[in-house]
Design an enzyme around this catalytic site. Structure first.
Site, PDB file in Angstrom:
ATOM      1  N   GLU A   1      12.149  -1.126  61.671  1.00  0.00           N
ATOM      2  CA  GLU A   1      11.581  -2.442  61.366  1.00  0.00           C
ATOM      3  C   GLU A   1      11.528  -3.285  62.629  1.00  0.00           C
ATOM      4  OE1 GLU A   1      12.309  -3.469  56.932  1.00  0.00           O
ATOM      5  OE2 GLU A   1      14.255  -3.532  57.893  1.00  0.00           O
TER       6      GLU A   1
ATOM      7  N   CYS B   1      12.763  -9.987  51.184  1.00  0.00           N
ATOM      8  CA  CYS B   1      13.087 -10.990  52.192  1.00  0.00           C
ATOM      9  C   CYS B   1      11.881 -11.846  52.566  1.00  0.00           C
ATOM     10  CB  CYS B   1      13.648 -10.323  53.445  1.00  0.00           C
ATOM     11  SG  CYS B   1      12.612  -9.011  54.102  1.00  0.00           S
TER      12      CYS B   1
END
Lengths: 649, 649
Positions: free
Chosen positions: A329, A413
């Site tokens: 990520e 998120c």
């Protein structure tokens, strides 16, 4: 968008953001804030409930235990029903978004729901102040055993941010008090003093949250604890090594192999490359910038400028997106910026806005503000549908049509992160120092603040970002001497500035990309700024292999893309010749009103290929039209191909 | 490389390949065959042993049980030590490769080792003929319960192919008898007769193997069983549905979601798109082509031509690689041919050679032979290092330098597959019918065969593929009337053909891309074929988005690539202007002797970018040299960037 060497700076100043309620948004950001207040905020709460988060935090319900996550990508399925160790953070951001939404629009039902969540946290909190729904309800007995992987302080940080925002929005102290108690508990466990743990979180966040808590409560100890976490990061002996051994694990048995993943590979002042998980990096640098500002710490500032240069010179998408790889990520090799497979998480671009805005705490400087604006108008708000109901996690710069907005995500998120950013955007527009106000972002709005003992209101009247003309009216209860810093964006090829009709010599007043107007401001003073918004072709550095032979289109702060629905030919068959002129047109009925760019270009044709896949003759090209729309607004109509980097010279 | 509509065909003929020992290789293929015989064959055996395969098959050893595979990519690690349900297939291909190697070079040690493996299989075989090391030793009691996923008949197929090859190479019948008994057992379990199962394997392979077994043993029943498996595939009710329910599973609970994955989504005669797992598809179509040839079945031929067109028009890499996606190890959307992420498994290109060669069983036709040659010289032998010791599983068309050859693979299908193809290449060069010989491939070699009662030897003297001149000498014990079909490759812009010095009018004798010379051949007859080998630029269909604005270089059958080690500039910074001429040069000391292509081109420079990542001015370009080498030979020197599709017009 070139990176200038760090300019010499004025004597130290501290520019702090305005609180969200101090800025009333209209125009472009008003519409986006309405979408969040009217839709996103409630959706976030409801999807958190559907995901089962309240079952995890409410001590009056049976513990749901660990459930296996199973990832599917069809929008909203059973995949979201799994317990997660970072759920406190999602609730924290949901509370924060709701708080900003309540600033914009009273909503007693939403407020009552948030109050109920806060009550659950109040009941859940241990007598010693500790508070983690995961470690209290799902994995009891394991607290503080794995800061590296388990988001324990990260969750605390987001609840703190939610608490501060909710306090500002409603005046209710309950969550602020809960989180202050928890912060005190954290401070009793971690710190330089003998007997305390020498740790910090694998996912940075609490650092910047403690700065907010300190500013909101006036308690210096929270600021000092933020500074401790930053100073301690990456020091030897390495905390994550020791912590792993303490729980009987082999430190080498770390999924991501290198502590670059969480930016603890070396002390922060020695770091010079932006590495690892992109959101973590942005949150760390945000906290570092806050501490640099608050402590006037030039050793941090030096490291931050190195990191800033590295990001801007080698690893930032033209959209302000960042972190190309899904594997970590985050960041990979220099100039590795693939378009179709770009991870470019919404949260990472949001985090870049956070970082850039905090760099502005050390004084106005367009090198930070330009990047903040880029990330804001493009790679971050692309993550939220225009109506505020659907989300992107990844923000690629090219799509074959299969990348579409989601209702929710197993790791949710991004939705509350973009929600809280959009709903609080007013606080990013201005920086207030003792004797100065900096205008970092333009947009139709009114800001109210105190300066030198006066109450001042500053009104921007503008169609920005679609038009570069900005009228600023200053109203105050009395004349007042201060410096007004107005950003002159780097993308503007020409700018004109006048005060009460009198033209200023920009060359004389611009420093670090801001025009500084120091004078005694009187009620009714008018400032007029006109920014050129020519349509520009952007070229990428030749090492960015995915962009060779291609151009991106920019107008003002807005990066454009082509979508299938506006174009007859497949997007990669289109070629933009060098001499072609684009035309800009405001289309009020399109995508809630945007400026589109159009041109007559060439399209390679497949008609004469007669079933061949390869041939020795190049493709023939014919005339075609190209229409581009703002990148942030893509995938708000029928699904289809999308392309930022168009073939062209 | 354009696809011509299926031409009208001559009355039915059956062209069968020569057996491997009938062709003596020299020159290019001689060197490659030596690498396999001298190195690869032994390596395959040794790595199978290291992986623990003999522990699985030898009934005198304790069963190793199921071990969890763990995949790492550093060449050779513990990852290879895991039991696998398809290991019998890897041993089958290893035996087959060893057999062809023994044709080339006697090796008593290797032969003794293979004999020992065969003895183990002899001991393992059940009294009823059943033979599967997985289902007998690792998961006993589950035989014939999951043909969809578990490779049971696939393994049988590869052992059959190994048995036939070993019989031809050594004259030893033991494995051939074992596998005939097993094939008889399979025939007793599966078939159209009442009481037999109506199934077929999820991974096709046994179909083509049974054809080989039938040809080797003369037993028609194996041919009929092959035809049954093909005819039955995809019929309703669907066998894999029924089989799943019979073992108590939900048929929908199939990892790959669609039966397109294993080409059982509809009956084979109704299929018109090349779908699913690439190797499975190639093996199925190979079996279909064999059956079409042997039974003169035009309904199969029609389906095969549709599939051939679909593959060649929409989903074949310019290298002859195929199957772009790692997810299904296979096919995706039309024109989806990404370069850097290309899966393009070595086995799939090998499988395409199998399929194409079997299409030639129905008569010489350059549309099949051209693709066979393409896949052979490029996307398949790229999978084997020049020295025969290292392997590629994936064959991308672009690399940043991180894609390098492996010692072995957890799923070791590719190493023995490319090994057996290279070592048996002689049998792909010729097709023999009752009154004709077709020369499909050129290469320095001698073939010996019987035709019309005579023993004939045909010698090719040539530096092919580096030079297009081929001298063919025919020697026979007596004059003999037959037709010699000589392929005129589609890539050749000009060709000249003479017999005993007398020039032939090609236009008059060429049909379906082959010159047909019917005459009474006499000892000492000489044929001279001269093929033009101009350097060609290839362009991809405009829908292949990854190749827009790019060219590939071809000379003769060889596709080229640029490698970092030969080029000073980064490969994507190079641009090949339209008017640039390439120069071909044979370099005897390079990569075991190859023709390289060189030109003066342009390179975009990063020098004047001054730390900018994006700017409004295009990159400057300067002069640079470009050198390209054959794609098959890449990554045989220091690791670095590689690129097939160069920027150019």
């Amino acid at each position: 968008m070139t990176v200038s060497p760090a300019a010499e700076r004025a004597p130290r100043a501290r520019f702090r953001p305005l609180a969200v309620p101090q800025v009333e948004l209209r125009g472009f950001w008003g519409a986006r804030a309405d979408a969040v207040a009217g839709r996103t905020a409630a959706i976030l709460y409801e999807r958190c409930v559907e995901a089962g988060m309240l079952d995890q935090i409410d001590p009056d319900r049976p513990s749901p235990g660990v459930r296996i996550p199973f990832h599917v990508s069809d929008g909203f399925t059973a995949s979201t029903v799994t317990t997660q160790m970072f759920w406190d953070s999602d609730l924290g951001k949901t509370i924060e978004t709701a708080a900003y939404a309540l600033n914009r629009r009273r909503d007693p039902e939403l407020e009552a729901r948030i109050d109920a969540v806060i009550d659950m946290y109040g009941k859940l909190q241990q007598p010693d102040g500790y508070l983690s729904s995961w470690y209290q309800r799902i994995q009891p007995g394991l607290r503080w055993t794995n800061l590296r992987d388990c988001h324990e302080l990260y969750c605390a940080g987001h609840l703190i941010e939610g608490a501060v925002a909710y306090f500002h929005a409603t005046g209710k102290r309950k969550l602020l008090d809960i989180m202050s108690r928890y912060a005190d508990h954290v401070g009793s466990m971690f710190g330089p003093q003998p007997g305390k743990r020498k740790g910090y979180c694998g996912h940075e966040e609490i650092e910047l949250a403690l700065v907010k808590l300190s500013r909101a409560t006036g308690e210096q100890r929270y600021m000092d604890l933020a500074k401790y976490f930053i100073d301690q990061r990456g020091q030897a002996p390495h905390y994550f090594d020791e912590e792993a051994r303490a729980r009987g694990a082999d430190p080498r048995d770390f999924h991501f192999k290198t502590y670059e993943y969480n930016q603890s590979h070396k002390p922060v002042r020695e770091q010079d490359k932006v590495v690892g998980h992109a959101v973590r990096a942005m949150y760390l640098y945000s906290g570092m910038a806050d501490v640099a500002t608050e402590y006037g710490d030039d050793t941090l500032r030096l490291a931050l400028d190195r990191l800033w240069d590295d990001l801007n010179a080698k690893r930032l998408y033209v959209t302000g997106g960042l972190g190309p790889s899904a594997d970590n990520e985050g960041f990979t090799a220099d100039y590795d910026l693939p378009n179709e497979t770009a991870y470019a998480e919404t949260c990472a671009a949001v985090g870049l806005v956070f970082w850039a805005s905090r760099m502005l705490g050390m004084g106005p400087n367009a090198r930070y503000a330009d990047t903040m604006e880029l990330a804001l108008y493009n790679g971050s708000i692309s993550g939220l549908s225009l109506d505020g109901s659907l989300f992107f996690y990844e923000n690629p710069l090219a799509s074959r049509g299969g990348h579409n907005r989601w209702k929710w995500h197993r790791c949710p998120c991004c939705p509350p992160n973009i929600g809280r950013l959009v709903a609080s955007i007013g606080s990013y527009m201005y920086g207030l120092a003792d004797d100065a106000l900096a205008v970092h972002l333009y947009g139709d709005s009114t800001a109210r603040f105190s300066l030198g003992g006066s109450e001042i209101s500053l009104t921007q009247t503008t169609h920005y970002p679609w038009d570069g003309g900005i009228d600023i009216n200053i109203d105050a209860d009395a004349p007042n001497r201060f410096t007004l810093h107005l950003r002159i964006p780097g993308w503007s090829q020409a700018a004109a500035l006048s005060v009460n009709g009198e033209k200023l010599d920009l060359a004389a007043v611009v420093r670090d990309g801001y025009a500084a107007i120091e004078r005694e401001w009187r009620p009714g003073d008018r400032v007029r700024l006109a920014l050129d918004m020519a349509i520009e072709r952007l070229y990428a550095h030749p090492q960015v292999r995915e962009d060779v032979g291609r151009i991106a289109l920019r107008r003002g702060p807005v990066i454009y893309c082509a979508e299938a629905t506006d174009n007859a030919a497949s997007l990669n068959s289109l070629r933009v010749p060098r001499q072609v002129q684009f035309e800009a047109r405001f289309e009020p009925g399109l995508l809630q009103g945007v400026v589109t760019l159009s041109a007559d270009v060439e399209a390679e044709t497949a008609q004469d290929w007669n079933g061949a896949l390869y041939r020795t003759q190049g493709p023939q090209a014919g005339a075609a039209s190209l229409k581009a729309v703002p990148y942030f607004a893509w995938d708000n109509r029928e699904p289809g191909e999308m392309l930022v980097w168009l073939r062209g010279q």
